[in-house]
Scaffold this motif. Structure first.
Motif, PDB file in Angstrom:
ATOM      1  N   LEU A 124     -55.663  46.271   3.299  1.00 32.27           N
ATOM      2  CA  LEU A 124     -54.730  46.286   4.422  1.00 32.27           C
ATOM      3  C   LEU A 124     -53.760  45.108   4.349  1.00 32.27           C
ATOM      4  CD1 LEU A 124     -57.154  47.309   7.320  1.00 32.27           C
ATOM      5  CD2 LEU A 124     -55.430  48.739   6.203  1.00 32.27           C
ATOM      6  N   MET A 125     -54.256  43.968   3.936  1.00 32.88           N
ATOM      7  CA  MET A 125     -53.392  42.786   3.800  1.00 32.88           C
ATOM      8  C   MET A 125     -52.337  43.020   2.723  1.00 32.88           C
ATOM      9  SD  MET A 125     -54.447  38.911   2.702  1.00 32.88           S
ATOM     10  CE  MET A 125     -54.903  39.472   1.042  1.00 32.88           C
ATOM     11  N   PHE A 126     -52.761  43.536   1.569  1.00 31.10           N
ATOM     12  CA  PHE A 126     -51.815  43.806   0.486  1.00 31.10           C
ATOM     13  C   PHE A 126     -50.717  44.756   0.949  1.00 31.10           C
ATOM     14  CE2 PHE A 126     -55.304  43.088  -2.915  1.00 31.10           C
ATOM     15  CZ  PHE A 126     -55.072  41.724  -2.874  1.00 31.10           C
ATOM     16  N   LYS A 127     -51.129  45.843   1.587  1.00 33.43           N
ATOM     17  CA  LYS A 127     -50.136  46.827   2.018  1.00 33.43           C
ATOM     18  C   LYS A 127     -49.186  46.246   3.065  1.00 33.43           C
ATOM     19  CE  LYS A 127     -52.146  51.363   1.053  1.00 33.43           C
ATOM     20  NZ  LYS A 127     -52.671  52.619   1.617  1.00 33.43           N
ATOM     21  N   LEU A 128     -49.713  45.450   3.985  1.00 33.68           N
ATOM     22  CA  LEU A 128     -48.874  44.858   5.024  1.00 33.68           C
ATOM     23  C   LEU A 128     -47.801  43.968   4.406  1.00 33.68           C
ATOM     24  CD1 LEU A 128     -48.387  44.395   8.079  1.00 33.68           C
ATOM     25  CD2 LEU A 128     -49.910  42.413   7.900  1.00 33.68           C
ATOM     26  N   VAL A 129     -48.210  43.092   3.485  1.00 34.68           N
ATOM     27  CA  VAL A 129     -47.261  42.165   2.861  1.00 34.68           C
ATOM     28  C   VAL A 129     -46.237  42.924   2.018  1.00 34.68           C
ATOM     29  CG1 VAL A 129     -47.031  40.287   1.199  1.00 34.68           C
ATOM     30  CG2 VAL A 129     -48.882  40.244   2.877  1.00 34.68           C
ATOM     31  N   LEU A 130     -46.692  43.913   1.252  1.00 42.09           N
ATOM     32  CA  LEU A 130     -45.783  44.669   0.395  1.00 42.09           C
ATOM     33  C   LEU A 130     -44.810  45.508   1.214  1.00 42.09           C
ATOM     34  CD1 LEU A 130     -48.337  45.752  -2.349  1.00 42.09           C
ATOM     35  CD2 LEU A 130     -46.511  44.052  -2.580  1.00 42.09           C
ATOM     36  N   LEU A 131     -45.279  46.095   2.304  1.00 41.10           N
ATOM     37  CA  LEU A 131     -44.382  46.859   3.177  1.00 41.10           C
ATOM     38  C   LEU A 131     -43.327  45.957   3.795  1.00 41.10           C
ATOM     39  CD1 LEU A 131     -46.984  49.198   4.914  1.00 41.10           C
ATOM     40  CD2 LEU A 131     -45.084  49.950   3.456  1.00 41.10           C
ATOM     41  N   ALA A 132     -43.722  44.751   4.182  1.00 47.75           N
ATOM     42  CA  ALA A 132     -42.747  43.803   4.728  1.00 47.75           C
ATOM     43  C   ALA A 132     -41.707  43.445   3.673  1.00 47.75           C
ATOM     44  CB  ALA A 132     -43.465  42.544   5.215  1.00 47.75           C
ATOM     45  N   GLY A 133     -42.133  43.416   2.411  1.00 51.06           N
ATOM     46  CA  GLY A 133     -41.212  43.057   1.343  1.00 51.06           C
ATOM     47  C   GLY A 133     -40.158  44.104   1.053  1.00 51.06           C
ATOM     48  N   ILE A 134     -40.421  45.359   1.423  1.00 52.09           N
ATOM     49  CA  ILE A 134     -39.432  46.413   1.170  1.00 52.09           C
ATOM     50  C   ILE A 134     -38.807  46.944   2.448  1.00 52.09           C
ATOM     51  CG2 ILE A 134     -40.618  47.097  -0.950  1.00 52.09           C
ATOM     52  CD1 ILE A 134     -41.685  49.546   0.554  1.00 52.09           C
ATOM     53  N   ALA A 135     -39.092  46.309   3.576  1.00 50.06           N
ATOM     54  CA  ALA A 135     -38.604  46.813   4.866  1.00 50.06           C
ATOM     55  C   ALA A 135     -37.093  46.736   4.986  1.00 50.06           C
ATOM     56  CB  ALA A 135     -39.258  46.040   6.013  1.00 50.06           C
ATOM     57  N   ALA A 136     -36.460  45.873   4.195  1.00 48.00           N
ATOM     58  CA  ALA A 136     -35.019  45.687   4.313  1.00 48.00           C
ATOM     59  C   ALA A 136     -34.220  46.749   3.561  1.00 48.00           C
ATOM     60  CB  ALA A 136     -34.636  44.303   3.803  1.00 48.00           C
ATOM     61  N   ILE A 137     -34.890  47.622   2.805  1.00 47.14           N
ATOM     62  CA  ILE A 137     -34.179  48.634   2.029  1.00 47.14           C
ATOM     63  C   ILE A 137     -34.610  50.029   2.501  1.00 47.14           C
ATOM     64  CG2 ILE A 137     -34.017  47.131   0.011  1.00 47.14           C
ATOM     65  CD1 ILE A 137     -36.315  48.690  -1.211  1.00 47.14           C
ATOM     66  N   PRO A 138     -33.797  51.052   2.244  1.00 52.34           N
ATOM     67  CA  PRO A 138     -34.224  52.421   2.576  1.00 52.34           C
ATOM     68  C   PRO A 138     -35.380  52.830   1.666  1.00 52.34           C
ATOM     69  CG  PRO A 138     -31.832  52.279   2.274  1.00 52.34           C
ATOM     70  CD  PRO A 138     -32.408  50.995   1.768  1.00 52.34           C
ATOM     71  N   ALA A 139     -36.573  52.945   2.234  1.00 58.02           N
ATOM     72  CA  ALA A 139     -37.765  53.160   1.399  1.00 58.02           C
ATOM     73  C   ALA A 139     -38.505  54.448   1.719  1.00 58.02           C
ATOM     74  CB  ALA A 139     -38.712  51.969   1.568  1.00 58.02           C
ATOM     75  N   ILE A 140     -37.900  55.329   2.503  1.00 54.47           N
ATOM     76  CA  ILE A 140     -38.608  56.547   2.884  1.00 54.47           C
ATOM     77  C   ILE A 140     -38.927  57.401   1.656  1.00 54.47           C
ATOM     78  CG2 ILE A 140     -38.428  58.724   4.137  1.00 54.47           C
ATOM     79  CD1 ILE A 140     -36.904  57.312   6.304  1.00 54.47           C
ATOM     80  N   LEU A 141     -37.947  57.616   0.798  1.00 48.89           N
ATOM     81  CA  LEU A 141     -38.174  58.473  -0.368  1.00 48.89           C
ATOM     82  C   LEU A 141     -39.129  57.829  -1.386  1.00 48.89           C
ATOM     83  CD1 LEU A 141     -34.616  60.028  -0.855  1.00 48.89           C
ATOM     84  CD2 LEU A 141     -36.629  61.014   0.240  1.00 48.89           C
TER      85      LEU A 141
END
Length: 245
Positions: A124-141
């Motif tokens: 959960l920690m890994f996913k949280l940090v990695l998701l925060a790292g890509i939150a600034a770009i369009p990442a839906i696809l």
């Protein structure tokens, strides 16, 4: 397969992999699980779109809010199904000392041990940090592709590695069609080339996990398949986040 058969198969996959509403299935037939695997990548794509949408929505406020919303959506939509498998496998691997019999014995214990708690917490920690790292770009696809690739994994691993014991993993492998798995992999590879080329690494990640199970245990169980989904999601998410950075 008839149209009602496809609808039933899709409903089976959706109910098994997620907590999303689906047409009810009156009688559960374990043999249908492998037939429903044709829909697993599509269900994964649905999960990825929902997670990506939550990331985009929360990311308008801040990357960390986006990451929290996305991770919450990931857990709620899947019901923590694969996290449960990851925790069980971590406990069994941590205490089995390379004995398949001991591994299965611990795997059947319903209690969560220290290794399981650590594995789930770190995941959960890994996913949280990695998701925060890509939150600034369009990442839906890209997230759609990551979740789809990960849910193709169980079919790949069940075909490449024999079942370690009778159970859901063995039932899942019974009616898998290698040709269909190859077609699904080809479609995801083409989409990856178009949308996020770094995710082509999945063609190495998924077989790599199969090799690990062969080397470490000599077989797989249903929990191993679930744990593999979590691990492959995180590896692909890490590669994508690193590439975007």
């Amino acid at each position: 397969m008839s149209i009602p058969g496809h609808i039933r198969s899709f409903s089976h996959a959706l109910q098994f992999l997620t907590r999303l509403p689906a047409p009810p299935i009156a009688v559960f037939d374990p043999a249908e699980l492998s037939r429903a695997s044709i829909w697993f990548p599509i269900v994964g794509a649905i999960v990825g779109v929902l997670v990506g949408g939550a990331l985009w929505l929360g990311g308008m406020a801040s990357p960390w809010i986006g990451a929290v919303l996305a991770l919450t959506a990931w857990v709620l939509v899947t019901g923590g199904l694969h996290l449960d498998g990851l925790g069980d496998v971590a406990d069994a691997l941590g205490a089995s000392h390379r004995s398949p019999d001991r591994f299965l014995e611990i795997l059947r214990d319903p209690h969560v041990g220290a290794f399981g708690v650590m594995a789930i917490s770190m995941q959960l920690m890994f996913k949280l940090v990695l998701l925060a790292g890509i939150a600034a770009i369009p990442a839906i696809l890209p997230l759609m592709l990551i979740a789809a690739w990960a849910r193709l994994g169980p079919a790949v691993w069940a075909l490449a590695v024999p079942p370690l014991a009778s159970g859901s993993g063995e039932r899942f492998a019974k009616q898998l069609d290698p040709r269909m798995v190859a077609v699904q992999a080809a479609v995801l590879a083409l989409l990856s080339v178009w949308l996020a080329p770094v995710l082509l690494s999945a063609v190495l990640v998924l077989p790599g996990i199969a090799l690990y199970w062969r080397y470490r245990l000599g077989g797989v169980t249903g929990d191993c398949l679930g744990a593999g989904v979590e691990v492959s999601e995180t590896i692909l998410l890490l590669l994508f986040a690193a590439r975007m950075a």
